[in-house]
Design an enzyme around this catalytic site. Structure first.
Site, PDB file in Angstrom:
ATOM      1  N   HIS A  43       0.826  -1.212   0.000  1.00 36.48           N
ATOM      2  CA  HIS A  43       0.000   0.000   0.000  1.00 36.48           C
ATOM      3  C   HIS A  43       0.862   1.264   0.000  1.00 36.48           C
ATOM      4  O   HIS A  43       0.427   2.322  -0.437  1.00 36.48           O
ATOM      5  CB  HIS A  43      -0.956  -0.003   1.190  1.00 36.48           C
ATOM      6  CG  HIS A  43      -2.130  -0.904   0.977  1.00 36.48           C
ATOM      7  ND1 HIS A  43      -3.349  -0.722   1.582  1.00 36.48           N
ATOM      8  CD2 HIS A  43      -2.278  -2.007   0.193  1.00 36.48           C
ATOM      9  CE1 HIS A  43      -4.195  -1.671   1.188  1.00 36.48           C
ATOM     10  NE2 HIS A  43      -3.554  -2.467   0.351  1.00 36.48           N
ATOM     11  N   HIS A  97      -1.492 -12.560  -2.307  1.00 34.10           N
ATOM     12  CA  HIS A  97      -2.536 -13.256  -1.556  1.00 34.10           C
ATOM     13  C   HIS A  97      -2.182 -14.718  -1.276  1.00 34.10           C
ATOM     14  O   HIS A  97      -3.032 -15.488  -0.836  1.00 34.10           O
ATOM     15  CB  HIS A  97      -3.884 -13.100  -2.263  1.00 34.10           C
ATOM     16  CG  HIS A  97      -4.411 -11.695  -2.162  1.00 34.10           C
ATOM     17  ND1 HIS A  97      -5.582 -11.273  -2.721  1.00 34.10           N
ATOM     18  CD2 HIS A  97      -3.892 -10.590  -1.532  1.00 34.10           C
ATOM     19  CE1 HIS A  97      -5.764  -9.977  -2.462  1.00 34.10           C
ATOM     20  NE2 HIS A  97      -4.752  -9.555  -1.742  1.00 34.10           N
TER      21      HIS A  97
HETATM   22  C1  HEM Z   1      -4.949  -8.340   2.210  1.00 30.17           C
HETATM   23  C2  HEM Z   1      -7.510  -6.542  -1.437  1.00 30.17           C
HETATM   24  C3  HEM Z   1      -3.652  -6.861  -4.327  1.00 30.17           C
HETATM   25  C4  HEM Z   1      -1.028  -8.363  -0.566  1.00 30.17           C
HETATM   26  C5  HEM Z   1      -5.950  -7.781   1.481  1.00 30.17           C
HETATM   27  C6  HEM Z   1      -7.229  -7.431   1.989  1.00 30.17           C
HETATM   28  C7  HEM Z   1      -7.949  -6.949   0.964  1.00 30.17           C
HETATM   29  C8  HEM Z   1      -7.135  -6.976  -0.186  1.00 30.17           C
HETATM   30  C9  HEM Z   1      -9.393  -6.468   1.013  1.00 30.17           C
HETATM   31  C10 HEM Z   1      -7.678  -7.601   3.421  1.00 30.17           C
HETATM   32  C11 HEM Z   1      -7.231  -6.508   4.355  1.00 30.17           C
HETATM   33  C12 HEM Z   1      -7.640  -6.903   5.746  1.00 30.17           C
HETATM   34  O1  HEM Z   1      -8.851  -7.020   5.968  1.00 30.17           O
HETATM   35  O2  HEM Z   1      -6.771  -7.100   6.574  1.00 30.17           O
HETATM   36  C13 HEM Z   1      -6.695  -6.539  -2.550  1.00 30.17           C
HETATM   37  C14 HEM Z   1      -7.128  -6.163  -3.861  1.00 30.17           C
HETATM   38  C15 HEM Z   1      -6.043  -6.253  -4.683  1.00 30.17           C
HETATM   39  C16 HEM Z   1      -4.943  -6.688  -3.863  1.00 30.17           C
HETATM   40  C17 HEM Z   1      -8.535  -5.738  -4.225  1.00 30.17           C
HETATM   41  C18 HEM Z   1      -5.961  -5.993  -6.155  1.00 30.17           C
HETATM   42  C19 HEM Z   1      -6.889  -6.352  -6.996  1.00 30.17           C
HETATM   43  C20 HEM Z   1      -2.594  -7.203  -3.519  1.00 30.17           C
HETATM   44  C21 HEM Z   1      -1.223  -7.195  -3.930  1.00 30.17           C
HETATM   45  C22 HEM Z   1      -0.489  -7.600  -2.861  1.00 30.17           C
HETATM   46  C23 HEM Z   1      -1.400  -7.877  -1.788  1.00 30.17           C
HETATM   47  C24 HEM Z   1      -0.725  -6.775  -5.316  1.00 30.17           C
HETATM   48  C25 HEM Z   1       0.997  -7.768  -2.760  1.00 30.17           C
HETATM   49  C26 HEM Z   1       1.790  -8.061  -3.740  1.00 30.17           C
HETATM   50  C27 HEM Z   1      -1.915  -8.595   0.475  1.00 30.17           C
HETATM   51  C28 HEM Z   1      -1.547  -9.268   1.696  1.00 30.17           C
HETATM   52  C29 HEM Z   1      -2.693  -9.271   2.508  1.00 30.17           C
HETATM   53  C30 HEM Z   1      -3.704  -8.597   1.745  1.00 30.17           C
HETATM   54  C31 HEM Z   1      -0.213  -9.875   2.037  1.00 30.17           C
HETATM   55  C32 HEM Z   1      -2.821  -9.877   3.878  1.00 30.17           C
HETATM   56  C33 HEM Z   1      -2.735  -8.857   4.973  1.00 30.17           C
HETATM   57  C34 HEM Z   1      -2.688  -9.462   6.337  1.00 30.17           C
HETATM   58  O3  HEM Z   1      -2.395 -10.648   6.473  1.00 30.17           O
HETATM   59  O4  HEM Z   1      -2.921  -8.723   7.305  1.00 30.17           O
HETATM   60  N1  HEM Z   1      -5.902  -7.473   0.149  1.00 30.17           N
HETATM   61  N2  HEM Z   1      -5.379  -6.855  -2.596  1.00 30.17           N
HETATM   62  N3  HEM Z   1      -2.656  -7.594  -2.217  1.00 30.17           N
HETATM   63  N4  HEM Z   1      -3.217  -8.235   0.524  1.00 30.17           N
HETATM   64 FE1  HEM Z   1      -4.289  -7.596  -1.036  1.00 30.17          FE
END
Ligand code: HEM
Length: 754
Positions: free
Chosen positions: A94, A284
């Site tokens: 982010h 993810h």
């Molecule tokens: C978590 C959306 C792309 C890495 C999340 C969460 C959402 C989300 C809604 C949950 C946040 C929470 O409730 O804690 C999206 C969307 C994406 C996207 C809509 C693009 C279409 C990415 C990308 C990465 C990424 C490109 C990294 C390369 C992560 C990680 C988590 C996460 C590691 C887990 C966070 C945790 O464990 O606390 N994402 N994401 N995301 N996202 Fe994404």
């Protein structure tokens, strides 16, 4: 609170309180973005050099501490599955993911996630906790590592800690100490709104409006999520989101329509389909989402949270408010069986299961694997398991036909997937850093990547003072109109943008596609200049002793210097050492984003339906890292030098065009001239003698703003005064030299923030 007059800054009877100019004249031209990140707002001393500080950092020790932090779960904010890796990857993503290629702004290069609005964006919920978890490490290493570098390095270490090998890491991002006002995040006034940024993809936008239009006038009906167009340069689908709505466009759980939004927004971040799929699937593969209960349980964001919370926002009343009770996005998904270890599970499950729409405990749209066993471990309770789940945007990687092909290919070729994820992640984190000369630390990749806009190192001795003097004579002896050398040097250097440190004169890419064909560069004039300089170069390189050579990049700037010296009688500095890039080293598509649609310094471009001409001038001046006085002196000087892109006389308020003088300011502020608008759009003006009515000058909005805008007029007066001529020449030469060297990170380190 808002009702109480004491707590309303508009009525607070203290310094900075009261109704301000921005309230009275919301559409007025503001110069504030040219005054940011100055030494006044920076607690570090003026001579603090981040590059030297970083070089003294015990890099391995920081990494060791970060590795230990990953599994050092804190009672006040426990780690899911015993590991903070997912949270920290999201923090880094982010931080960097706000970058947009169209103006180079956003990105992780300034540590802006610490400040509003980003610290309080709805998409950044819980990242305040992530940064607070990092504070003991930042505190320990102090100024040797910036927040900007630390946040991104932490994301890299998180990947390592969970069994994924990143492509590399470069430090070198000095922190800023105030919120950056320069980025246009959209015109909406509600979080998650998107009623300004989209047009319906069919009708044209309203014409003829001047100034930055009040966003209410622009509210659009953009119901068709399959065809709407996202306003440039924005790279997110809603105000306050990094990219797209995870539930689907405007909350509609449609994976195919979501793919359209993903393609647009990731494309604006300079990612193609392969990179996009790798990033989402790679990201993810870790962590979980958080939506234990409805968002009504969650308090105000950091900027608005009560003082006792010390900047930790989104206080959560549900249960313990943390750990299993955490509410972040409102979605409750764990993608893989090993959320703290890299695996192929994400892509495997994506294709293995059928997916059924359900509501999260917070009421958000998400998808659960149909007929799957419950085998995914709970983050806190070892007696509980869950079924695999996905976001609507995850399903886009299967249901969009192009993404599907790529995803299946990655599933069949795990090495290819890992390689692309590592490369795309590296690009994500480093895209806004500029050339390698700014990259620091022991983990730089040896492979040079095309998006770095590489410039080859000099493989020959560089020209010295006496060569420079000889070359200047040769250049002036070509007989070409000197103005052409000045406009070409400007055209070459002024592609630089301080936002992502791309462009500039080094590399001489003005000889190459696409730059050589841009309208603003007046192709035929440019070819004349390049032809003349080519002769000078050949003559010098074939006869110079000791293997010395002059690059075309140096020669283009030197020709501007020689012409300017002739036009001003002043001595103009020149720093050699530039080299020439080849067409193969130039990503044409990516360079097209640097194309000026407006360049007020050359009187190029005019108002659009949303933005008035003069606002574009300030925008460009900001990208050129100019102050308001520097912008003013450059415009005034370039007009007298006759340097308009098309040779027009607009703003050339002088009887001796081609000679550097303060005539622009003297004549603009002459009370005997009356100005009138001469076209229906308010772009063109004529200046006539008040007494005789005789036409004296023609001008654009770029020109007249220096007389109409009170603060710019005040600066113009300094240059128009009887004691202003000498200062004018000195300031013009200094500002000119600054622009010529903006990209010389090999000379100055570019380690000042901003
Ligand atoms: C978590 C959306 C792309 C890495 C999340 C969460 C959402 C989300 C809604 C949950 C946040 C929470 O409730 O804690 C999206 C969307 C994406 C996207 C809509 C693009 C279409 C990415 C990308 C990465 C990424 C490109 C990294 C390369 C992560 C990680 C988590 C996460 C590691 C887990 C966070 C945790 O464990 O606390 N994402 N994401 N995301 N996202 Fe994404």
């Amino acid at each position: 609170m808002g009702e109480c007059p004491v707590h309303n800054t508009r009525t607070a009877p203290i310094g900075g309180g009261g109704t301000k100019n921005r309230d009275w004249w919301p559409e007025g031209l503001r110069l504030n973005i040219l005054r940011q990140h100055t030494p006044i707002s920076n607690p570090l001393s003026k001579d603090f050099d981040y590059a030297s500080a970083f070089k003294s950092l015990d890099y391995d020790a920081v990494k060791k501490d970060l590795h230990a932090l990953m599994t050092d779960s804190q009672e006040w904010w426990p780690a899911d599955h015993g590991h903070y890796g997912g949270l920290f990857i999201r923090m880094a993503w982010h931080s960097a993911g706000t970058y947009r290629v169209e103006d180079g702004r956003g990105g992780g290069g300034q540590g802006q996630q610490r400040f509003a609005p980003l610290n309080s964006w709805p998409d950044n919920v819980s990242l305040d906790k992530a940064r607070r978890l990092l504070w003991p490490i930042k505190q320990k290493y102090g100024n040797k590592i910036s927040w900007a570098d630390l946040m991104l390095l932490t994301g890299n270490v998180a990947l390592e800690s969970m069994g994924f090998k990143p492509f590399g890491f470069a430090g070198g991002r000095p922190d800023t100490y105030e919120a950056d006002e320069a980025v246009y995040w959209g015109g909406e006034t509600t979080w998650l709104g998107n009623d300004v940024r989209y047009s319906d993809g069919k009708s044209g936008a309203p014409e003829g409006s001047h100034g930055v239009v009040d966003s209410d006038e622009h509210k659009r009906d953009h119901k068709d999520i399959h065809s709407r167009d996202l306003e440039s340069p924005i790279a997110s689908a809603h105000m306050g989101l990094i990219y797209v709505n995870p539930e689907g466009p405007d909350g509609v759980p449609d994976p195919v329509a979501a793919a359209r939004d993903i393609r647009t927004t990731f494309g604006r971040m300079a990612m193609n389909d392969e990179e996009t799929v790798a990033l989402i699937a790679g990201g993810h593969s870790f962590g979980k989402t958080h939506g234990a209960a409805p968002s009504e349980n969650v308090g105000k964001e950091p900027e608005a949270t009560p003082m006792e919370n010390q900047g930790l926002g989104w206080q959560n009343k549900h249960g313990s408010g943390k750990g299993p009770d955490t509410i972040t996005s409102g979605l409750e998904v764990i993608w893989t069986k090993t959320p703290n270890k890299f695996s192929m599970n994400y892509l495997e499950y994506l294709f293995k299961y059928d997916w059924e729409l359900e509501k999260s405990p917070a009421g958000a749209n998400q998808w659960v694997a149909k007929n799957a066993d419950s085998f995914i471990p709970d983050a806190y309770d070892s007696s509980k398991t869950h079924k695999p789940r996905m976001l609507t945007t995850d399903l886009s990687l299967r249901f969009d036909p192009t993404y599907e092909k790529i995803s299946r290919d990655y599933l069949e070729h795990p090495d290819k997937f890992a390689d692309m994820f590592a490369r795309a992640w590296f690009k994500l984190l480093h895209r806004d850093m500029g050339p390698r000369a700014r990259w620091l630390g022991p983990e730089l990749p040896s492979e040079v990547l095309i998006w770095e806009d590489p410039i080859p190192p000099a493989d020959h001795p560089v020209i010295d003072e006496s060569d420079i003097a000889d070359l200047k004579k040769e250049i002036l002896a070509t007989g070409l109109d000197n103005t052409k050398y000045i406009t070409t040097a400007w055209a070459s250097a002024s592609t630089f943008r301080g936002s992502d440190k791309r462009g500039g004169a080094n590399g001489a890419r003005i000889r190459l596609a696409p730059q050589k064909d841009w309208e603003v560069n007046d192709k035929s004039s440019l070819q004349q200049v390049l032809g003349a300089l080519d002769n000078v170069q050949q003559k010098f390189n074939s006869s110079a002793r000791g293997g010395k050579k002059v690059s075309m990049a140096d020669l283009i700037v030197l020709a501007g210097v020689a012409a300017l010296e002739k036009a001003s009688g002043a001595s103009v500095p020149f720093t050699p050492g530039r080299t020439d890039a080849t067409q193969e080293e130039t990503d044409e598509h990516s360079f097209e984003h640097l194309k000026p649609h407006h360049d007020g310094f050359r009187n190029y471009g005019k108002s659009t339906h949303r933005v008035n001409t003069e606002f574009f001038l300030v925008d460009k001046a900001h990208l050129l890292e100019l102050s308001a006085p520097e912008m003013t002196v450059l415009v005034g000087g370039l007009r007298t030098l006759n340097a308009n892109w098309d040779g027009s006389k607009h703003g050339v308020f002088t009887k001796r065009p081609g000679q550097l003088s303060n005539d622009f300011f003297v004549n603009l502020l002459d009370v005997n001239t009356a100005w009138k608008s001469v076209d229906s759009t308010g772009e063109m003006f004529e200046g006539v003698d008040r007494k005789t009515g005789e036409k004296k000058w023609s001008a654009t909005r770029y020109d007249l703003v220096f007389g109409s805008h009170a603060e710019l007029r005040a600066i113009a007066e300094v240059y128009a005064q009887n004691d202003g001529a000498e200062k004018f020449t000195k300031d013009f030469v200094a500002a000119w030299d600054k622009v010529m060297n903006l990209d010389r990170f090999d000379v100055h380190k570019g380690m000042q923030p901003g």
